[in-house]
Design a protein around this motif. Structure first.
Motif, PDB file in Angstrom:
ATOM      1  N   ARG A  29       0.838  -1.190   0.000  1.00 50.51           N
ATOM      2  CA  ARG A  29       0.000   0.000   0.000  1.00 50.51           C
ATOM      3  C   ARG A  29       0.884   1.254   0.000  1.00 50.51           C
ATOM      4  N   PHE A  30       0.417   2.297  -0.686  1.00 51.15           N
ATOM      5  CA  PHE A  30       1.180   3.540  -0.746  1.00 51.15           C
ATOM      6  C   PHE A  30       0.446   4.676  -0.048  1.00 51.15           C
ATOM      7  N   TYR A  31       1.184   5.440   0.721  1.00 46.76           N
ATOM      8  CA  TYR A  31       0.636   6.649   1.353  1.00 46.76           C
ATOM      9  C   TYR A  31       1.514   7.843   0.998  1.00 46.76           C
ATOM     10  N   ASP A  32       0.849   8.921   0.593  1.00 47.21           N
ATOM     11  CA  ASP A  32       1.556  10.187   0.428  1.00 47.21           C
ATOM     12  C   ASP A  32       1.196  11.000   1.668  1.00 47.21           C
ATOM     13  N   LEU A  33       2.164  11.197   2.546  1.00 47.13           N
ATOM     14  CA  LEU A  33       1.848  11.776   3.851  1.00 47.13           C
ATOM     15  C   LEU A  33       1.196  13.159   3.745  1.00 47.13           C
ATOM     16  N   ASP A  34       1.684  13.998   2.832  1.00 47.67           N
ATOM     17  CA  ASP A  34       1.068  15.326   2.659  1.00 47.67           C
ATOM     18  C   ASP A  34      -0.405  15.205   2.247  1.00 47.67           C
ATOM     19  N   GLU A  35      -0.674  14.219   1.383  1.00 43.75           N
ATOM     20  CA  GLU A  35      -2.075  14.033   0.939  1.00 43.75           C
ATOM     21  C   GLU A  35      -2.959  13.548   2.072  1.00 43.75           C
ATOM     22  N   VAL A  36      -2.411  12.653   2.883  1.00 41.11           N
ATOM     23  CA  VAL A  36      -3.176  12.132   4.020  1.00 41.11           C
ATOM     24  C   VAL A  36      -3.500  13.285   4.981  1.00 41.11           C
ATOM     25  N   ILE A  37      -2.526  14.148   5.215  1.00 41.50           N
ATOM     26  CA  ILE A  37      -2.732  15.302   6.108  1.00 41.50           C
ATOM     27  C   ILE A  37      -3.792  16.235   5.516  1.00 41.50           C
ATOM     28  N   ALA A  38      -3.651  16.510   4.208  1.00 42.24           N
ATOM     29  CA  ALA A  38      -4.580  17.442   3.554  1.00 42.24           C
ATOM     30  C   ALA A  38      -6.015  16.924   3.600  1.00 42.24           C
ATOM     31  N   LYS A  39      -6.170  15.605   3.440  1.00 41.93           N
ATOM     32  CA  LYS A  39      -7.519  15.028   3.463  1.00 41.93           C
ATOM     33  C   LYS A  39      -8.186  15.263   4.806  1.00 41.93           C
ATOM     34  N   LYS A  40      -7.392  15.173   5.853  1.00 42.94           N
ATOM     35  CA  LYS A  40      -7.965  15.292   7.189  1.00 42.94           C
ATOM     36  C   LYS A  40      -8.001  16.727   7.704  1.00 42.94           C
ATOM     37  N   HIS A  41      -6.974  17.509   7.384  1.00 41.65           N
ATOM     38  CA  HIS A  41      -6.830  18.826   8.023  1.00 41.65           C
ATOM     39  C   HIS A  41      -6.905  20.001   7.059  1.00 41.65           C
ATOM     40  N   GLY A  42      -7.044  19.719   5.745  1.00 46.76           N
ATOM     41  CA  GLY A  42      -7.106  20.810   4.769  1.00 46.76           C
ATOM     42  C   GLY A  42      -5.759  21.014   4.081  1.00 46.76           C
ATOM     43  N   PRO A  43      -5.729  21.883   3.050  1.00 44.18           N
ATOM     44  CA  PRO A  43      -4.514  22.063   2.247  1.00 44.18           C
ATOM     45  C   PRO A  43      -3.296  22.465   3.088  1.00 44.18           C
ATOM     46  N   VAL A  44      -2.158  21.877   2.745  1.00 46.94           N
ATOM     47  CA  VAL A  44      -0.921  22.111   3.518  1.00 46.94           C
ATOM     48  C   VAL A  44      -0.577  23.607   3.627  1.00 46.94           C
ATOM     49  N   PRO A  45      -0.609  24.385   2.513  1.00 46.05           N
ATOM     50  CA  PRO A  45      -0.256  25.812   2.650  1.00 46.05           C
ATOM     51  C   PRO A  45      -1.193  26.554   3.614  1.00 46.05           C
ATOM     52  N   VAL A  46      -2.458  26.144   3.627  1.00 41.16           N
ATOM     53  CA  VAL A  46      -3.422  26.803   4.526  1.00 41.16           C
ATOM     54  C   VAL A  46      -3.099  26.454   5.989  1.00 41.16           C
ATOM     55  N   ILE A  47      -2.714  25.222   6.238  1.00 44.09           N
ATOM     56  CA  ILE A  47      -2.336  24.836   7.613  1.00 44.09           C
ATOM     57  C   ILE A  47      -1.152  25.697   8.069  1.00 44.09           C
ATOM     58  N   PHE A  48      -0.150  25.840   7.193  1.00 44.21           N
ATOM     59  CA  PHE A  48       1.029  26.649   7.544  1.00 44.21           C
ATOM     60  C   PHE A  48       0.628  28.096   7.813  1.00 44.21           C
ATOM     61  N   GLU A  49      -0.234  28.613   6.935  1.00 46.05           N
ATOM     62  CA  GLU A  49      -0.601  30.023   7.040  1.00 46.05           C
ATOM     63  C   GLU A  49      -1.440  30.294   8.291  1.00 46.05           C
ATOM     64  N   GLN A  50      -2.397  29.414   8.539  1.00 43.95           N
ATOM     65  CA  GLN A  50      -3.344  29.701   9.629  1.00 43.95           C
ATOM     66  C   GLN A  50      -2.883  29.180  10.984  1.00 43.95           C
ATOM     67  N   LEU A  51      -2.186  28.060  10.992  1.00 45.17           N
ATOM     68  CA  LEU A  51      -1.836  27.435  12.284  1.00 45.17           C
ATOM     69  C   LEU A  51      -0.335  27.390  12.551  1.00 45.17           C
ATOM     70  N   GLY A  52       0.462  27.518  11.495  1.00 47.66           N
ATOM     71  CA  GLY A  52       1.902  27.539  11.680  1.00 47.66           C
ATOM     72  C   GLY A  52       2.548  26.164  11.532  1.00 47.66           C
ATOM     73  N   GLU A  53       3.889  26.192  11.459  1.00 47.60           N
ATOM     74  CA  GLU A  53       4.636  24.951  11.212  1.00 47.60           C
ATOM     75  C   GLU A  53       4.489  23.949  12.353  1.00 47.60           C
ATOM     76  N   ALA A  54       4.462  24.434  13.600  1.00 50.20           N
ATOM     77  CA  ALA A  54       4.396  23.501  14.742  1.00 50.20           C
ATOM     78  C   ALA A  54       3.122  22.650  14.673  1.00 50.20           C
ATOM     79  N   ALA A  55       2.007  23.301  14.301  1.00 51.88           N
ATOM     80  CA  ALA A  55       0.743  22.550  14.181  1.00 51.88           C
ATOM     81  C   ALA A  55       0.852  21.535  13.051  1.00 51.88           C
ATOM     82  N   PHE A  56       1.471  21.951  11.938  1.00 50.27           N
ATOM     83  CA  PHE A  56       1.629  21.027  10.816  1.00 50.27           C
ATOM     84  C   PHE A  56       2.449  19.802  11.230  1.00 50.27           C
ATOM     85  N   ARG A  57       3.554  20.037  11.948  1.00 46.36           N
ATOM     86  CA  ARG A  57       4.415  18.909  12.371  1.00 46.36           C
ATOM     87  C   ARG A  57       3.656  17.967  13.285  1.00 46.36           C
TER      88      ARG A  57
END
Ligand code: S3P
Length: 172
Positions: A29-57
């Motif tokens: 099975r293949f997982y793209d970690l950024d895609e998995v995050i985006a599916k659950k928490h929304g687009p990666v750039p938006v997470i960085f912009e609104q919540l910051g890198e620490a929340a993304f990590r």
């Protein structure tokens, strides 16, 4: 080869393309970690912009933990910064072979500039010095990987062949 395989490397190194091909070849099975995050928490750039890198990590660690806890060994393409977060790195050290797709900073910059993905840590117009500085900081972490592929001028298929060969040789 019972462990998970985590494909690591800098932004735009080709981790997702290679990971997907590798999973297909190994029938995993293949997982793209950024895609998995985006599916659950929304687009990666938006997470960085609104919540910051620490929340993304922390989201990244949570999703990685779920994948790693899965019973079947899978292939996961990490985001370029996943290994910079100590809890994620520890988890990977325990449960996965890390495969580093190594390219030069110059090649990476060209690929980043061609890519349509927005990389929040580099901004809209990534400079050579920003890529070089961040890559230099991260290189010691990537170099701790179990398998290192000098991927310059190699097609994704050849990179996958080289990964399988090194894993089969029992190097990790
Ligand atoms: C990041 C890389 C990105 C994504 C996020 C943070 C990083 O993934 O996880 O923007 O810190 O290097 P890619 O490596 O797929 O660009």
């Amino acid at each position: 080869m019972k462990r998970h395989i985590a494909v690591t490397g800098f932004m735009a190194a080709g981790k997702s393309t290679i990971g997907k091909k590798l999973a297909r070849r190994l029938n995993r099975r293949f997982y793209d970690l950024d895609e998995v995050i985006a599916k659950k928490h929304g687009p990666v750039p938006v997470i960085f912009e609104q919540l910051g890198e620490a929340a993304f990590r922390s989201f990244e660690f949570g999703e990685l933990s779920e994948i790693i806890e899965g019973e079947e060994p899978a292939v996961v393409a990490l985001g370029g910064g996943a290994v910079t977060y100590a809890p994620s790195l520890e988890l990977l050290k325990k449960s996965a072979y890390r495969v580093f797709i190594k390219l030069s900073a110059t090649q990476l910059l060209t690929r980043i500039r061609r890519s349509k993905n927005v990389r929040p840590l580099l901004g809209k117009a990534p400079t050579a010095s920003a890529v070089e500085a961040l890559y230099a900081k991260r290189l010691p972490l990537y170099m701790q990987s179990d398998v290192i592929i000098e991927a310059a001028h190699m097609t994704p298929t050849r990179v996958v062949d080289a990964i399988i060969q090194q894993l089969d040789e029992g190097k990790p």
